[in-house]
Each structure stands twice: as C-alpha cells, then as structure tokens.
Design a protein around this motif. Structure first.
Motif, short mmCIF file in Angstrom:
data_model
loop_
_atom_site.label_atom_id
_atom_site.label_comp_id
_atom_site.label_asym_id
_atom_site.label_seq_id
_atom_site.Cartn_x
_atom_site.Cartn_y
_atom_site.Cartn_z
N ASP A 231 27.37 34.18 26.06
CA ASP A 231 27.53 33.96 24.62
C ASP A 231 28.36 35.12 24.04
OD1 ASP A 231 27.23 33.91 21.82
OD2 ASP A 231 25.28 32.94 21.95
N LYS A 232 29.60 34.83 23.71
CA LYS A 232 30.52 35.89 23.29
C LYS A 232 30.14 36.47 21.94
CE LYS A 232 34.29 33.79 25.93
NZ LYS A 232 33.45 32.71 26.46
N THR A 233 29.63 35.63 21.05
CA THR A 233 29.24 36.11 19.73
C THR A 233 28.08 37.09 19.85
OG1 THR A 233 29.96 34.04 18.70
CG2 THR A 233 28.45 35.42 17.44
N ALA A 234 27.07 36.72 20.65
CA ALA A 234 25.92 37.59 20.84
C ALA A 234 26.32 38.88 21.56
CB ALA A 234 24.83 36.86 21.63
N ALA A 235 27.20 38.75 22.57
CA ALA A 235 27.65 39.94 23.30
C ALA A 235 28.43 40.88 22.38
CB ALA A 235 28.52 39.52 24.48
N ALA A 236 29.27 40.31 21.52
CA ALA A 236 30.04 41.14 20.59
C ALA A 236 29.10 41.87 19.64
CB ALA A 236 31.02 40.27 19.80
N ALA A 237 28.08 41.17 19.14
CA ALA A 237 27.12 41.80 18.23
C ALA A 237 26.37 42.93 18.92
CB ALA A 237 26.14 40.75 17.71
N ARG B 82 33.94 39.46 16.94
CA ARG B 82 34.17 38.40 17.91
C ARG B 82 35.64 38.40 18.35
NH1 ARG B 82 32.46 32.33 16.49
NH2 ARG B 82 34.17 32.61 15.01
N ALA B 83 36.53 38.68 17.40
CA ALA B 83 37.96 38.74 17.75
C ALA B 83 38.23 39.84 18.76
CB ALA B 83 38.79 38.97 16.49
N THR B 84 37.53 40.97 18.60
CA THR B 84 37.74 42.09 19.52
C THR B 84 37.25 41.76 20.91
OG1 THR B 84 37.59 43.71 17.75
CG2 THR B 84 37.18 44.51 19.97
N ILE B 85 36.08 41.13 21.03
CA ILE B 85 35.56 40.85 22.38
C ILE B 85 36.43 39.82 23.08
CG2 ILE B 85 33.92 38.96 21.89
CD1 ILE B 85 31.98 40.44 23.80
#
Length: 569
Positions: free
Chosen positions: A543-549, A555-558
């Motif tokens: 989950d990219k959103t959760a990982a970014a948080a 989210r753009a950075t991850i």
C-alpha cells in the motif's frame, strides 16, 4: 513550533512530515557534504541562467539558490550582505542539504517532497530561525527522462516577500530545462559526428553510446547474431561514462573473441559519450567438443558464454598449459580452476596459495617450492597482490619447474583481478611470460541466465535444503547487476535462508537491495533510503499511500522513489 493559525493544507502536511522526522523546531541541522561534483548536466545548464537572473536582480535583497535532487546546495548567487550573513547563520550555503527531513518546511525541501513549485512564507517555515525568510522553490526535471535533477530556489527576507518570487523561480527552472535540451542536442550531435566518422573510416562494426543515445551500425547487426549482439551491448556498460580510451576483450556466446576499443567524445570539456570499434580477435568456431562441455562438480551454469569459458580452461588444463584466470572479484575464478583441474587430473594433488594471506614472503616462497617439489600442481590466487620480492622468488621457482630441476612437470595457474595484470612492472615482465594464455572469467551480469542453476547449487552447498525459489523471485534475481558477482549472490541467499528455512522464497522475502533494479551506484544515504522505502512497502503489503505516510513523505514522493530506485512492488 508553527502556530495553529489557519494555513494551507500543503504546509500543514509538511509540518506533519517535519515533526515525524524529528526536526528540531528551533534550530535546523542540515548535513554537510564535501567533494560534491559541481560539473554536471544540471550545473552546466543552470550557470548561464543564474548569471542572467542575478544580473537582473543586482542590488536586490534576493538570493538565487540551486540544489541537487537531494536538496544539497550547489550554487548561491546574489543577495545583499545582510541577507548573505543571515543565510550563512542558518547554513543555507553550498554543500549543505536543505531536505525537509533535516530542516523542516522550506522552499527547497518541500518542493522536492511535493514534486512541484511552492512559495513558503515566513511563519510557514517549521523551524523558528527560518521564519525570517520567504523562499520560492521550483523543481527542475530532466526534459527527456523526466528524472528530478534539483531545485531552483529564490530566497529573500520575509518582510520583502512577494508572489512574483515563485514566478521568477518557475521561469528560471523552465529556462534551465530548455538549456539541458540544447546541451543534449549538441552533445548528441558531437557523438553522432564521431560515430559516422568511425563508420566511414573503418567500414567495420561500431557502437556509439551516450547518456540517452545508443547506436549500433548495420555492419555489427549483420556480422553478429542476436545473442552475440546482446552480449556486446551488455559488455559496453563497462565503458559507459569513461573519459579515457580503453580496450577490453569480450568472449561472445558464439565462441568469437571480440576486441572492443572505446574512445570518448567530448564537446569542449563535456563528455558526450563514446564510440566503440569492434574487431574479432578470433572467429567463432565452436567445436563439437566445446558444445559438449562436461558437467563439472562445484560449477553451475549452461549458458553459451559460461560453457565457452569452461572449455577454454579445460583445453589449457588438458594440454598442461599454464594460464591466468582473470576477472572481477567474486566471479568464481578459483572455483573454476579447481573444478577443471580435478576433472582433468583426478588423481593428482593440487595446492592453492593465496597472495592475500598475511604470511612472510619467505614462508610463502618456501611453501610454493615445497609443493612443486612434491609434484603438486599449483594455483596462486590473487597474484596481482604479490610484492616484488615474491614475484622475483616465484619467477625463479617457475623457471626451475620449467627446466625440470624440481618436481615433475607441474601445471600452474594464477587468478587475477581484471585490469590488474599490468599494475606491476615485475609482474608483467618477469612472471606473466610463463603463462601463454589468459582466460577471462565473465562477470555474473554477462550470463544472468545461469542464475537459477547457481541458486540451486549455492543453496545446496550451504546445506540449505527444503527451500525453493519462486519464479517471480528468480526472475527478479536475473534482473540485477550483481556488482559482487557470485559471491554477492551467495551472501544474499544466505541472508534470505536465515529468515526462511523451508518452503518457497517469494519476491517479498528478498532483501531490500534485491527489490530495486537501478544500475547506477547508490550512495550510502541513497541505499538507506531505498531500504526504508522497500521496508515500508513490505510492512504495509504494497500500500503506497500507507507506506508514504509511515515514512513521512507525500504519495508523489514515494512514487518517485519507487521509479528512481526501480523498486519492484
């Protein structure tokens, strides 16, 4: 800490990231990096743009700042003496890294995080000492690849802030990107000119390679089959970015030995790329016996290139011809020599001496002499590390062995690192003339198709049973450059097996370094960042959103990190 007054959502999210990164809210502490390369595509394109902009802002209390993609300041221009003193007091100067994770919300670091231009006004800064400034940052992307190169930032004192700062920053960033295109076109034209000149002059096989350009002429396409072409293209990676002429040898799958001569192309002082002339040293005449290379204990792999290498050593050993096995660290030079000698002379005794062992030269030579006297064959591992005294003594021993005055007629081989054979004058003039043949043992990246067999062998050799590799994990291993070759692969498998002792090794079980496919060398900081991204993605099941948080980034950075590091999700 920032106040609770109404603020833009972008700034509030930046504050949260800053807090999660444990940024000191009172005093920033940016890291300093020495030895920065100030002659890059970005700096060359930016220099005239910054010159022009700073001349327009003469006597204005405005400073123009250029950073790289990590937020490290590369250039700082303009500004009155008062502004410069204040910037120095907060380390906003060349060499310091103004990433959001180190100094909190600011025009440089936050522009990198959000992936777009942003104006940060006084009280919007996270750390107290920065609230006296206003800064507008605009990211600079490579106009061809889309990769982030850096940020153009315009900073002034907060009392002088103006919305036009952001317009100036965006305009300058856009002009830098245009100059990158102009330089790329000029560099490509210079490379193309050299490429055509070499093609016309030689009439042979030619390859040209630049940052974004790769060309192979029709002669090479017609002369080499698709398998050999792939091997040639892969071999050219070793020359990419070179600033000096170099010649290297490629053993092709067909059995052809090709000589590749690389010459760099410059536009002024700037490297545009290079042109490689390809000449056959020996035609591909693979014999039936070479096609039926026997299975040797301790070796794994059936690729054409690996079979050809084994055949070369088998041929030399069968003729009792002394040879040098040359290659990168970790390719298996010693294992290859051992295995071949055990096959061709199963009842003979083989002694191995390592020049890297910390023993007195006298003891080393005494040991070598005793082994030769006893009738043993001899391998000197890492012979490029021999000192002058050892080379002189070993030369005398080998001459005696050649004359038949000690022992029987032994077989002797050396292992050496690629490119090290000429590192010592004594080595080349005294020792190597005993060895009429050099066999290049290819790096793992040149025969990646052997990885499945190597995985099975290495796991078995380590006593790791009941573990298999999934197709997805195997395919990922076959996409990696393996800078440490087979030794590197063994280390990775050992690490994986410590965590999974039975069942199937899946893609998610591979260490972070194997989940990314970028071929450029990562700095220690970049490697840590890559591992953190991979770890967060694994912890949150992709989950990219959760990982970014969890990482405190947008989210753009991850997504950008995943793309830049070639992370498989």
């Amino acid at each position: 800490m920032p106040t609770d007054l109404p603020v833009r959502n972008t700034i509030r999210m930046s504050w949260q990231r800053s807090q999660d990164s444990l940024v000191d809210a009172d005093q920033p502490a940016p890291s300093y990096f020495a030895g920065i390369d100030y002659d890059t595509t970005l700096t060359r394109a930016a220099r005239p743009v910054i010159d022009a902009l700073s001349s327009e802002l003469t006597n204005e209390p405005v400073c123009i700042i250029l950073t790289d993609a990590k937020g490290v300041v590369l250039d700082r221009r303009g500004g009155d003496r008062t502004l410069i003193r204040r910037l120095d007091s907060v380390d906003l100067a060349p060499g310091f890294r103004y990433a959001e994770s180190e100094v909190g919300t600011n025009g440089i670091g936050t522009a990198l995080e959000v992936g777009g231009p942003i104006l940060v006004l006084g009280e919007e800064h996270y750390t107290g000492v920065l609230r006296g400034f206003a800064c507008a940052g605009a990211p600079i992307a490579h106009p061809v690849t889309g990769g982030l190169l850096g940020v153009l930032d315009i900073t002034t004192q907060a009392k002088n802030s103006n919305a036009v700062l952001l317009s100036f920053a965006k305009l300058a960033a856009r002009r830098i990107q245009e100059r990158i295109v102009e330089e790329a076109n000029a560099l490509d034209q210079a490379l193309l000119s050299d490429y055509y000149a070499v093609c016309r002059h030689t009439g042979g096989s030619v390859i040209a390679l630049g940052d974004e350009v790769f060309m192979i002429n029709s002669h090479a396409q017609q002369h080499f089959d698709s398998t050999d072409q792939a091997a040639l293209i892969d071999r050219t990676r070793d020359a990419r970015g070179g600033t000096k002429p170099v010649t290297f040898i490629a053993d092709l799958p067909s059995g052809t030995i090709a000589r590749l001569a690389y010459n760099p192309t410059f536009l002024g002082d700037t490297l545009a790329g290079g042109v490689i002339q390809i000449k056959e040293q020996r035609s591909g005449t693979r014999t039936t016996s070479e096609g039926r290379v026997p299975a040797l204990p301790g070796l794994a792999g059936t690729s054409a290139l690996w079979r050809h290498t084994i055949h070369e050593v088998l041929d030399a050993s069968g003729r009792a011809e002394w040879l040098v096995a040359e290659g990168e660290a970790g390719v298996g030079k010693l294992s290859l020599l051992r295995s071949v000698r055990d096959y061709t002379s199963p009842n003979g005794r083989l002694a191995v001496l390592d020049a890297a062992e910390p023993v007195p030269t006298e003891d080393f030579l005494s040991h070598a002499g005793a082994e030769l006297e006893s009738g043993a064959d001899l391998i000197i591992a890492r012979a490029h590390l021999l000192n002058g005294e050892a080379i002189e003594g070993l030369t005398m021993l080998l001459q005696s062995a050649r004359d038949g005055s000690i022992g029987r007629d032994p077989w002797v081989a050396l292992t050496m690192l690629t490119g090290q054979t000429g590192g010592s004058e004594q080595l080349g003039t005294q020792l190597l003339h005993f060895f009429p043949r050099t066999v290049e043992v290819p790096p793992l990246r040149h025969h990646l198709e052997d990885i499945p067999a190597l995985v099975r062998q290495l796991l078995g050799r380590a006593g790791i049973t009941g573990v298999t590799m999934s197709p997805a994990a195997t395919n990922q291993l076959m996409r990696l450059p393996w800078a440490g070759n087979v030794t590197h692969l063994r280390r990775v498998l050992t690490e994986v097996a410590r965590r999974r002792r039975s069942g199937v090794i899946e893609l998610a079980d591979l260490p972070a370094e194997c989940r990314a496919t970028t071929r450029r060398h990562l700095t220690r900081m970049e490697a840590l960042e890559r591992d953190a991204v991979v770890g967060a993605l694994a912890a949150h099941h992709g989950d990219k959103t959760a990982a970014a948080a969890a990482l405190g980034m947008s989210r753009a950075t991850i997504y950008r990190k995943i793309r830049d590091y070639g992370i498989v999700t």
